[in-house]
Design a protein around this motif. Structure first.
Motif, PDB file in Angstrom:
ATOM      1  N   PHE A 146      23.022  10.027  17.746  1.00  0.00           N
ATOM      2  CA  PHE A 146      23.418  10.585  18.707  1.00  0.00           C
ATOM      3  C   PHE A 146      24.517  11.695  18.303  1.00  0.00           C
ATOM      4  N   ASN A 147      25.325  11.369  17.263  1.00  0.00           N
ATOM      5  CA  ASN A 147      26.453  12.441  16.866  1.00  0.00           C
ATOM      6  C   ASN A 147      25.651  13.553  16.075  1.00  0.00           C
ATOM      7  N   LYS A 148      24.780  13.287  15.230  1.00  0.00           N
ATOM      8  CA  LYS A 148      23.999  14.169  14.498  1.00  0.00           C
ATOM      9  C   LYS A 148      23.406  15.265  15.419  1.00  0.00           C
ATOM     10  N   LEU A 149      22.642  14.475  16.290  1.00  0.00           N
ATOM     11  CA  LEU A 149      22.008  15.541  17.394  1.00  0.00           C
ATOM     12  C   LEU A 149      23.074  16.372  18.168  1.00  0.00           C
ATOM     13  N   SER A 150      24.039  15.763  18.770  1.00  0.00           N
ATOM     14  CA  SER A 150      25.083  16.550  19.405  1.00  0.00           C
ATOM     15  C   SER A 150      25.606  17.940  18.488  1.00  0.00           C
ATOM     16  N   GLY A 151      25.950  17.432  17.103  1.00  0.00           N
ATOM     17  CA  GLY A 151      26.308  18.524  16.282  1.00  0.00           C
ATOM     18  C   GLY A 151      25.328  19.775  16.149  1.00  0.00           C
ATOM     19  N   THR A 152      24.049  19.338  15.760  1.00  0.00           N
ATOM     20  CA  THR A 152      22.860  20.240  15.798  1.00  0.00           C
ATOM     21  C   THR A 152      22.909  21.171  16.643  1.00  0.00           C
ATOM     22  N   ILE A 153      22.884  20.471  18.191  1.00  0.00           N
ATOM     23  CA  ILE A 153      22.885  21.458  19.320  1.00  0.00           C
ATOM     24  C   ILE A 153      23.906  22.431  19.251  1.00  0.00           C
ATOM     25  N   GLN A 154      25.167  21.923  19.091  1.00  0.00           N
ATOM     26  CA  GLN A 154      26.462  22.625  19.171  1.00  0.00           C
ATOM     27  C   GLN A 154      26.214  23.849  18.133  1.00  0.00           C
ATOM     28  N   GLY A 155      25.404  23.462  17.069  1.00  0.00           N
ATOM     29  CA  GLY A 155      25.328  24.575  15.946  1.00  0.00           C
ATOM     30  C   GLY A 155      24.254  25.838  16.251  1.00  0.00           C
TER      31      GLY A 155
ATOM     32  N   ASN B 250      35.681  36.326  38.240  1.00  0.00           N
ATOM     33  CA  ASN B 250      36.904  37.312  37.852  1.00  0.00           C
ATOM     34  C   ASN B 250      37.687  36.586  36.960  1.00  0.00           C
ATOM     35  N   LEU B 251      37.470  35.512  36.388  1.00  0.00           N
ATOM     36  CA  LEU B 251      38.360  34.670  35.579  1.00  0.00           C
ATOM     37  C   LEU B 251      37.590  34.530  34.205  1.00  0.00           C
ATOM     38  N   LYS B 252      38.187  34.857  33.206  1.00  0.00           N
ATOM     39  CA  LYS B 252      37.305  34.948  31.867  1.00  0.00           C
ATOM     40  C   LYS B 252      37.391  33.443  31.523  1.00  0.00           C
ATOM     41  N   GLU B 253      38.556  32.633  31.902  1.00  0.00           N
ATOM     42  CA  GLU B 253      38.384  31.219  31.302  1.00  0.00           C
ATOM     43  C   GLU B 253      37.674  30.407  32.123  1.00  0.00           C
ATOM     44  N   GLN B 254      36.964  30.629  33.343  1.00  0.00           N
ATOM     45  CA  GLN B 254      36.363  29.773  34.132  1.00  0.00           C
ATOM     46  C   GLN B 254      34.987  29.523  33.319  1.00  0.00           C
ATOM     47  N   LYS B 255      34.861  28.141  33.292  1.00  0.00           N
ATOM     48  CA  LYS B 255      33.483  27.493  32.433  1.00  0.00           C
ATOM     49  C   LYS B 255      32.373  27.167  33.203  1.00  0.00           C
ATOM     50  N   LEU B 256      31.127  27.221  32.723  1.00  0.00           N
ATOM     51  CA  LEU B 256      30.085  26.713  33.471  1.00  0.00           C
ATOM     52  C   LEU B 256      29.731  25.269  32.581  1.00  0.00           C
ATOM     53  N   SER B 257      29.504  24.229  33.403  1.00  0.00           N
ATOM     54  CA  SER B 257      29.142  23.180  32.766  1.00  0.00           C
ATOM     55  C   SER B 257      27.817  22.473  33.049  1.00  0.00           C
ATOM     56  N   ILE B 258      27.179  22.009  32.048  1.00  0.00           N
ATOM     57  CA  ILE B 258      25.761  21.257  32.002  1.00  0.00           C
ATOM     58  C   ILE B 258      26.076  19.925  31.255  1.00  0.00           C
ATOM     59  N   GLY B 259      25.826  18.675  31.880  1.00  0.00           N
ATOM     60  CA  GLY B 259      25.726  17.787  31.382  1.00  0.00           C
ATOM     61  C   GLY B 259      24.410  17.181  30.853  1.00  0.00           C
ATOM     62  N   LEU B 260      24.334  16.287  29.761  1.00  0.00           N
ATOM     63  CA  LEU B 260      23.281  15.649  29.004  1.00  0.00           C
ATOM     64  C   LEU B 260      23.572  14.245  29.094  1.00  0.00           C
ATOM     65  N   GLU B 261      22.558  13.515  29.629  1.00  0.00           N
ATOM     66  CA  GLU B 261      22.762  12.023  29.492  1.00  0.00           C
ATOM     67  C   GLU B 261      21.347  11.510  29.051  1.00  0.00           C
ATOM     68  N   ILE B 262      21.617  10.585  27.902  1.00  0.00           N
ATOM     69  CA  ILE B 262      20.260   9.864  27.149  1.00  0.00           C
ATOM     70  C   ILE B 262      20.735   8.292  27.564  1.00  0.00           C
ATOM     71  N   ASN B 263      19.555   7.465  28.149  1.00  0.00           N
ATOM     72  CA  ASN B 263      19.487   6.272  28.527  1.00  0.00           C
ATOM     73  C   ASN B 263      18.817   5.672  27.380  1.00  0.00           C
ATOM     74  N   THR B 264      19.691   4.844  26.546  1.00  0.00           N
ATOM     75  CA  THR B 264      19.229   4.438  25.163  1.00  0.00           C
ATOM     76  C   THR B 264      18.616   3.104  25.307  1.00  0.00           C
ATOM     77  N   ARG B 265      18.859   2.334  26.555  1.00  0.00           N
ATOM     78  CA  ARG B 265      17.963   1.127  26.804  1.00  0.00           C
ATOM     79  C   ARG B 265      17.189   1.175  28.219  1.00  0.00           C
TER      80      ARG B 265
END
Length: 265
Positions: A76-85, A122-137
């Motif tokens: 999981f952690n490697k996957l997250s880091g790779t996506i960020q890169g 109009n707000l430069k600091e406003q962010k757009l969010s997307i969630g990603l969830e993995i059901n491991t079981r």
């Protein structure tokens, strides 16, 4: 990438619809990244966003859901880091909040500057969010399929097949701890397809979450649905799903009696 997003807009669209389309283009980018890094060796795409992107469901969606189908090689952690890169390579400045709990692992991507640069805030600091969830079981009994995506990029995704996707939606509709209107909009879509769910997966899913053996079959499926529909507050359903609909008139479809008629037809 911003030019691709801008080209998906037209003058008739509301700001809300443009934000939905922006999120969708970024969802497609995430899927393309997963394809590039061979993430689909381990993951199968599921949920309402899969219906939207693969099968053309007429509602927008927020998050990306996956089931872990191959544990070997999954980190999981490697996957997250790779996506960020990969996001950086596409020119995006993204904050990522991770939760690597054992069963439902999540990443929340917060895209900086995107809405401002597209003229949607109009707000430069406003962010757009997307969630990603993995059901491991995920419960056993699922089947997978592969589909070609041709939306800004061309690539393939591995996903649950349609009967298995139907099953996950049925489980969400009737065994989630709260009412989520989007689930019932999707249920109407499935009823229109006149397909049967994956009963092995459905019974395994009920056993997993409810701690009891279930025996839903083709013979008692309609009875099962009719009984479950009796407990649904469709006013809440409509309120939840309205902002995700391309055509707000489709709220009329979210009527308990109409759904029962479709089921009995």
């Amino acid at each position: 990438m911003l030019d691709i997003i801008k080209n998906s807009f037209n003058e008739r669209m509301s700001r809300e619809e443009k934000i939905h389309l922006t999120r969708e283009q970024l969802q497609v980018l995430i899927l393309k990244i997963l394809f590039d890094i061979e993430g689909f060796k381990n993951l199968a795409f599921v949920g309402g966003t899969a219906l939207r992107i693969i099968f053309g469901l007429r509602r927008f969606s927020e998050d990306l859901d996956f089931s872990l189908i191959q544990k070997r090689g999954y980190n999981f952690n490697k996957l997250s880091g790779t996506i960020q890169g990969q996001f950086k390579k596409y020119g995006f400045n993204v904050d990522v909040k991770e939760n690597d709990r054992k069963i439902a692992q999540t990443m929340m991507f917060r895209f900086k500057d995107v809405l401002f640069n597209l003229g949607l805030s109009n707000l430069k600091e406003q962010k757009l969010s997307i969630g990603l969830e993995i059901n491991t079981r995920p419960p056993g009994g699922w089947n997978t399929d592969i589909s070609l995506i041709s939306k800004s990029f061309v690539f393939t995704v591995t996903h649950y097949d349609l009967p298995s996707l139907y099953t996950t939606k049925l489980h969400a509709c009737f065994f989630r701890k709260y009412v989520k209107g989007r689930d019932f909009y999707d249920l109407v879509w499935y009823l229109g397809k006149r397909i049967l769910p994956n009963f092995l997966l459905l019974n395994n899913a009920i056993a997993q979450t409810e701690g009891r053996r279930a025996v839903v079959t083709e013979e008692n499926f309609k009875k099962f649905l009719l009984e479950k529909l009796e407990n649904i507050d469709f006013a809440k359903v409509k309120k939840d799903v309205e902002r995700f609909l391309v055509d707000k008139k489709e709220l009329k479809l979210l009527d308990g009696q109409l759904i029962k008629q479709l089921l009995l037809k």
